[in-house]
Design a protein around this motif. Structure first.
Motif, short mmCIF file in Angstrom:
data_model
loop_
_atom_site.label_atom_id
_atom_site.label_comp_id
_atom_site.label_asym_id
_atom_site.label_seq_id
_atom_site.Cartn_x
_atom_site.Cartn_y
_atom_site.Cartn_z
N UNK A 58 0.96 -1.19 0.05
CA UNK A 58 -0.16 -0.12 0.09
C UNK A 58 0.93 1.35 0.08
N UNK A 59 1.94 1.02 0.86
CA UNK A 59 2.96 2.37 0.95
C UNK A 59 3.46 2.53 -0.35
N UNK A 60 3.88 1.40 -0.96
CA UNK A 60 4.79 1.51 -2.14
C UNK A 60 4.02 2.05 -3.39
N UNK A 61 2.57 1.60 -3.37
CA UNK A 61 1.97 2.06 -4.61
C UNK A 61 1.30 3.37 -4.21
N UNK A 62 1.11 3.97 -3.21
CA UNK A 62 0.72 5.29 -3.06
C UNK A 62 2.00 6.38 -3.43
N UNK A 63 3.21 5.79 -2.85
CA UNK A 63 4.19 6.45 -3.17
C UNK A 63 4.64 6.56 -4.73
N UNK A 64 4.29 5.49 -5.27
CA UNK A 64 4.37 5.48 -6.98
C UNK A 64 3.54 6.40 -7.74
N UNK A 156 12.63 3.50 -2.48
CA UNK A 156 12.27 4.07 -1.15
C UNK A 156 12.08 2.99 -0.10
N UNK A 157 11.10 2.16 -0.65
CA UNK A 157 10.76 1.04 0.35
C UNK A 157 12.06 -0.09 0.69
N UNK A 158 12.82 -0.18 -0.44
CA UNK A 158 13.84 -1.20 0.04
C UNK A 158 15.03 -0.43 0.78
N UNK A 159 15.04 0.86 0.41
CA UNK A 159 16.37 1.39 1.01
C UNK A 159 17.79 0.72 0.59
N UNK A 160 18.68 0.34 1.80
CA UNK A 160 20.02 -0.12 1.52
C UNK A 160 19.90 -1.23 0.47
N UNK A 161 18.66 -1.94 0.58
CA UNK A 161 18.41 -3.28 -0.17
C UNK A 161 18.53 -3.15 -1.44
#
Length: 202
Positions: A58-64, A156-161
């Motif tokens: 949900x967070x990733x989709x909204x950010x997209x 953004x969601x994965x960060x350092x990954x």
């Protein structure tokens, strides 16, 4: 939950050994369809990485979508429920945007989670692309406007990954997915099943 191992000889580094055996099993268990632009190792890494997105869909989709509207504000007109919202915080809190973002991410989740099942994934994506023909203002190029916002949201969601290698894999995968959606909308799959993916952004 572990991998199938036939009485392994211990080397003193059991965790590393188990990880190596697991990766070998996952990457060699299923032959990758040659039409998929990813090899076995890339598929394995992508599916493992996607688990981090799946926990924050949900967070990733909204950010997209927030990032999409920053660069393509005219596309908001396609969504009557939040077309008039200009403030980013208002968009982030809008339930209609959240709902649509979740629907889109659910489709992407289906594709990424089963990326090694070429026939299933392409069928789903072609039908999804075809279904967008019912929207009179929609055109296939709109699918491609999602590429950069998607990659930015994943980063953004994965960060350092989100390493350089993972970025490369995600770029290949999302290009494959968007091409299938576009083909479905344009019916290109009925004319040319081996159409090469679009390499540049719209």
């Amino acid at each position: 939950m572990g991998c199938r191992q036939a009485k392994p000889q211990h080397t003193g580094n059991d965790k590393a050994e188990e990880k190596g055996n697991c990766e070998t099993e996952f990457t060699t268990a299923v032959a990758i369809d040659p039409r998929l632009p990813l090899d076995q190792r890339q598929v394995f890494k992508l599916k493992q990485s996607w688990k981090g997105i799946k926990r924050n869909m949900e967070q990733t989709g909204v950010e997209m979508f927030i990032r999409l509207f920053k660069t393509n504000s005219e596309l908001k007109a396609l969504f009557t429920s939040f077309a008039m919202l200009d403030v980013e915080d208002d968009l982030r809190e809008n339930e209609a945007l959240e709902h649509h973002a979740t629907l889109v991410m659910t489709t992407l989740d289906d594709a990424f989670s089963r990326i090694d099942n070429y026939s299933y994934v392409t069928e789903v994506l072609l039908k999804t692309g075809e279904s967008h023909r019912r929207f009179s203002a929609f055109r296939s190029e709109i699918f491609w406007t999602m590429r950069s916002p998607f990659l930015e949201a994943v980063k953004i969601t994965l960060g350092d990954r989100y390493t350089d290698n993972m970025e490369s894999i995600y770029k290949i995968a999302i290009t494959f997915i968007l091409q299938a959606l576009s083909d479905g909308f344009n019916e290109d799959h009925k004319v040319n099943n081996s159409a090469s993916p679009v390499e540049s952004e719209p």
